[in-house]
Design an enzyme around this catalytic site. Structure first.
Site, PDB file in Angstrom:
ATOM      1  N   GLY A 126      49.604  50.179  41.338  1.00  0.00           N
ATOM      2  CA  GLY A 126      50.847  50.937  41.252  1.00  0.00           C
ATOM      3  C   GLY A 126      51.550  50.654  39.932  1.00  0.00           C
ATOM      4  O   GLY A 126      52.031  51.566  39.261  1.00  0.00           O
ATOM      5  N   GLU A 127      51.581  49.379  39.564  1.00  0.00           N
ATOM      6  CA  GLU A 127      52.261  49.012  38.316  1.00  0.00           C
ATOM      7  C   GLU A 127      51.548  49.653  37.124  1.00  0.00           C
ATOM      8  O   GLU A 127      52.174  50.190  36.216  1.00  0.00           O
ATOM      9  CB  GLU A 127      52.266  47.474  38.151  1.00  0.00           C
ATOM     10  CG  GLU A 127      53.243  46.794  39.087  1.00  0.00           C
ATOM     11  CD  GLU A 127      52.960  45.307  39.294  1.00  0.00           C
ATOM     12  OE1 GLU A 127      53.699  44.692  40.070  1.00  0.00           O
ATOM     13  OE2 GLU A 127      51.997  44.772  38.699  1.00  0.00           O
ATOM     14  N   SER A 181      46.091  48.263  45.329  1.00  0.00           N
ATOM     15  CA  SER A 181      46.928  47.062  45.276  1.00  0.00           C
ATOM     16  C   SER A 181      48.242  47.350  44.558  1.00  0.00           C
ATOM     17  O   SER A 181      48.424  48.407  43.952  1.00  0.00           O
ATOM     18  CB  SER A 181      46.190  45.959  44.521  1.00  0.00           C
ATOM     19  OG  SER A 181      46.135  46.316  43.147  1.00  0.00           O
ATOM     20  N   LYS A 182      49.115  46.358  44.630  1.00  0.00           N
ATOM     21  CA  LYS A 182      50.414  46.451  43.960  1.00  0.00           C
ATOM     22  C   LYS A 182      50.198  46.669  42.457  1.00  0.00           C
ATOM     23  O   LYS A 182      50.891  47.444  41.822  1.00  0.00           O
ATOM     24  CB  LYS A 182      51.152  45.134  44.235  1.00  0.00           C
ATOM     25  CG  LYS A 182      52.496  45.031  43.596  1.00  0.00           C
ATOM     26  CD  LYS A 182      53.247  43.844  44.158  1.00  0.00           C
ATOM     27  CE  LYS A 182      54.426  43.529  43.268  1.00  0.00           C
ATOM     28  NZ  LYS A 182      54.484  42.210  42.745  1.00  0.00           N
ATOM     29  N   ARG A 183      49.208  45.966  41.918  1.00  0.00           N
ATOM     30  CA  ARG A 183      48.923  46.080  40.479  1.00  0.00           C
ATOM     31  C   ARG A 183      48.498  47.498  40.088  1.00  0.00           C
ATOM     32  O   ARG A 183      48.836  47.973  39.007  1.00  0.00           O
ATOM     33  CB  ARG A 183      47.815  45.106  40.091  1.00  0.00           C
ATOM     34  CG  ARG A 183      48.323  43.912  39.320  1.00  0.00           C
ATOM     35  CD  ARG A 183      47.172  43.060  38.804  1.00  0.00           C
ATOM     36  NE  ARG A 183      46.343  43.782  37.824  1.00  0.00           N
ATOM     37  CZ  ARG A 183      46.711  44.054  36.583  1.00  0.00           C
ATOM     38  NH1 ARG A 183      47.898  43.695  36.149  1.00  0.00           N
ATOM     39  NH2 ARG A 183      45.914  44.708  35.765  1.00  0.00           N
TER      40      ARG A 183
END
Ligand code: GLU
Length: 508
Positions: free
Chosen positions: A268-269, A264-266
Site C-alpha cells: 500500500g505504501e 501487505s502494508k508495504r
C-alpha cells in the site's frame, strides 16, 4: 432466525484491521444474513505481548462503517458471553487439564534457554528443531518425568506450558468447504503449546474451546489459519466434540497487485493505496496509515470490491449492494486460489457506486463539497451540476476540482494551451463570438449551442479550433465539461465577462 447457523469474526486486537480481515468479517456477515443466522464478534486477546491499545475500537469502528454490525459481541452482549477472551481467561485451564487427564496433552518444563540451545544445535546440523513425538521422550515433560517430580515442579512454582500430544504417524482427515477433503500425517506436526506459562491459553486452545462454547456452526477465516486446522480438528476429537465440530471454510489470500504474494502494508505504501478500512495512527510511532474511508471511498464500494476478492457470483455481474450480496452469497462459490488486488479497480468500484448513490445523498454530498470551498449553492444549481459532474468523478472530494469554474472565473490561462490553441486570428474570432452570444435569447443550452454553431458554420471556421479557444477563455485550460452547459449555468453576463477578460489577458 436460524438458531443453528452461528458464525464468528474473531480478530486479535494486535493492530489495525487489514482489508483481508474486513473481507473475513464480510463473508461471515453475508453467510449469517443469508441463512438467517447469528453473526458474532469475539475479541481474541489472550496474547498480551501483542496487545495494541485502540485496536479493538478500530475494528469495531471499521465494521460499523461498513454496516456489518454483530448480533452478539463485546458491545452488543449476548447469551454466550463474555466475548472478549481476556474476560474468559479463567475457564480455559480446566480444558487443558481435561486433555492432560485424557492423555492428549502434557506438561512441559523445558526452559526457553534449553529450547533455544536445542534449536541452535539442530540449526548447526542444518536441521530445524521441532517439539514433537520424535524428541519429546528425551525432554523435560510429564511424559518423561515421574508423577512425583511433576507434582513437585508444579507445587514449587516451576514455570510450565501444556502441549498437545500428537501421536506419531497418524493420518488426520479434515473437511473444508472451500478446499474439500484434506489430510495430513501427524508426524509432520509439532506438539503445539495450548496453555502458556503466564497462565493464559494460546490462540489454539481458546479458539476451539470458545467456538464450542459459543455453538459456532461454521468457521470462516483466512487461509493463513489452514495450517492450524489439523490441530483444531484433533482438539475437537480429543475433547469428544467431533459431532459438534463446526464446518470450516478457509478463504483464499488477497494478493499483491503483481499477483505474487500476500497483500501487505508495504504494498500500500509503495503503490499509494490504502490496505486498511480507516486511517490508523500507530500508538507508538505516531505513523499514520491511510484508510479507505478517509481517502474518500464509500463503504458500499469498498464492500463490493472486497466481496469479489475470492467470491465469484458465477455471472458477469460486478456491481452489488450489500442486500444483493446477502442474496447471492454462497460459500461454495468462494475460490481456492488467491485474488489479485487491483487499486485501479477499487477506484472504479467507487466511481460506479457514486453513480448509484440516491439523489438526496448526492445533493447533500455536493452541497458539502462546495460549501467547504466557500460556495453556497442552492438545490437547483446543484441539481443542474450533478449530471454534468457526477460521471467525471471517482470520489466526492473531486467535485470541487471538476466544478470550480462554474463558480469562479479562471485566474490564469494555461500557457501550453495558449501556445497550441491561440492563433493570430483567435482574438477577432472570439470577439465575434462574444457578439453572437450577446444575441442568444433566452440564454439556454439550446440557444447558446445554435448561436455558437451558427456563427462557426457561417464563417466556415473549424469547430475544434473555436471550441478549444472558447474553453480556454471560460475555464483557463483544456479541460472541463460541455461548454454549452457551462455557459448556460454561468449566465450571459458572466460568459461575456470571462471572454473579454481572457482575450485581453492572453493578448497582453
Ligand atoms: N484471532 C484469529 C485472527 O486474528 C482468528 C482466527 C480464526 O478465525 O480462527 O485472525
Amino acid at each position: 432466525m436460524n438458531q443453528n447457523i452461528r458464525v464468528r469474526f474473531a480478530p486479535s486486537p494486535t493492530g489495525p484491521l487489514h482489508i483481508g480481515g474486513l473481507r473475513t468479517a464480510l463473508f461471515n456477515y453475508l453467510f449469517a444474513r443469508k441463512h438467517g443466522g447469528t453473526f458474532i464478534m469475539r475479541i481474541e486477546d489472550t496474547d498480551q505481548t501483542r496487545f495494541v491499545p485502540g485496536a479493538e475500537d478500530y475494528i469495531v469502528e471499521s465494521l460499523e462503517w461498513c454496516g456489518l454490525i454483530p448480533d452478539e459481541g463485546p458491545r452488543q452482549g449476548g447469551g454466550f458471553g463474555p466475548y472478549r477472551q481476556s474476560e474468559r481467561k479463567n475457564l480455559y485451564e480446566e480444558y487443558a487439564m481435561e486433555l492432560i487427564l485424557k492423555g492428549y496433552a502434557y506438561y512441559a518444563f523445558d526452559t526457553p534457554e534449553e529450547l533455544e540451545n536445542l534449536r541452535k544445535k539442530q540449526e548447526a546440523k542444518g536441521e530445524t528443531f521441532v517439539y514433537d513425538a520424535s524428541v519429546r521422550e528425551s525432554l523435560k515433560n510429564s511424559l518423561t518425568m515421574d508423577e512425583q517430580a511433576v507434582e513437585k515442579s508444579i507445587v514449587s512454582g516451576t514455570p510450565y506450558v501444556i502441549r498437545f500430544k500428537f501421536e506419531s504417524n497418524q493420518v488426520i482427515e479434515m473437511q473444508d468447504l472451500v478446499r474439500g477433503e484434506l489430510s495430513v500425517n501427524s508426524s509432520t506436526l509439532d506438539d503445539k503449546i495450548l496453555f502458556k506459562s503466564d497462565g493464559m491459553p494460546t490462540y489454539h486452545l481458546a479458539n476451539v474451546v470458545d467456538d464450542n462454547l459459543m455453538a459456532i456452526s461454521h468457521v470462516i477465516r483466512g487461509e493463513e489459519w489452514l495450517p492450524s486446522l489439523p490441530l483444531h480438528v484433533s482438539l475437537y476429537r480429543a475433547f469428544g466434540w467431533e459431532h459438534l465440530m463446526p464446518q470450516f471454510a478457509h478463504l483464499p489470500l488477497i494478493l499483491k497487485p503483481t499477483g505474487k504474494g500476500k497483500l501487505s502494508k508495504r504494498d500500500g505504501e509503495k503503490g499509494g493505496f490504502p490496505v486498511f478500512p480507516l486511517d490508523w495512527k500507530d500508538p507508538e510511532s505516531g505513523e499514520i496509515s491511510p484508510g479507505y474511508r478517509e481517502e474518500g471511498y464509500q463503504s458500499d464500494a469498498c464492500i463490493n470490491m472486497l466481496a469479489l476478492l475470492g467470491w465469484n457470483p458465477g455471472t458477469e455481474q460486478e456491481l452489488f449492494t450489500l442486500e444483493e450480496l446477502i442474496f447471492e452469497f454462497q460459500l461454495e462459490k468462494v475460490g481456492k486460489s488467491g485474488s489479485r488486488f487491483d487499486p485501479e479497480k477499487a477506484k472504479w468500484f467507487n466511481h460506479q457506486h457514486l453513480q448509484m448513490m440516491p439523489d438526496g445523498d448526492m445533493i447533500a454530498a455536493f452541497y458539502k463539497a462546495l460549501k467547504l470551498n466557500g460556495v453556497n449553492c442552492d438545490k437547483c444549481q446543484i441539481e443542474t451540476l450533478i449530471p454534468i459532474i457526477k460521471p467525471r468523478i471517482n470520489f466526492i472530494h473531486e467535485v470541487w476540482d471538476q466544478s470550480w469554474f462554474f463558480f469562479q472565473a479562471p485566474s490564469s490561462f494555461d500557457p501550453g494551451v495558449i501556445k497550441k490553441r491561440w492563433r493570430e486570428d483567435t482574438p477577432d474570432q472570439m470577439s465575434l463570438l462574444v457578439e453572437a452570444i450577446q444575441d442568444c435569447e433566452p440564454f439556454t443550452i439550446e440557444s447558446i449551442e445554435s448561436g455558437v454553431k451558427g456563427l462557426i458554420v457561417e464563417k466556415q471556421w473549424g469547430m475544434g479550433t473555436i471550441m478549444n479557444a472558447w474553453r480556454l477563455l471560460l475555464v483557463g485550460a483544456a479541460r472541463g465539461p460541455g461548454l454549452f452547459e457551462l455557459a448556460a449555468f454561468l449566465g450571459k453576463a458572466e460568459v461575456i465577462n470571462r471572454m473579454k477578460t481572457g482575450i485581453e489577458q492572453i493578448n497582453r
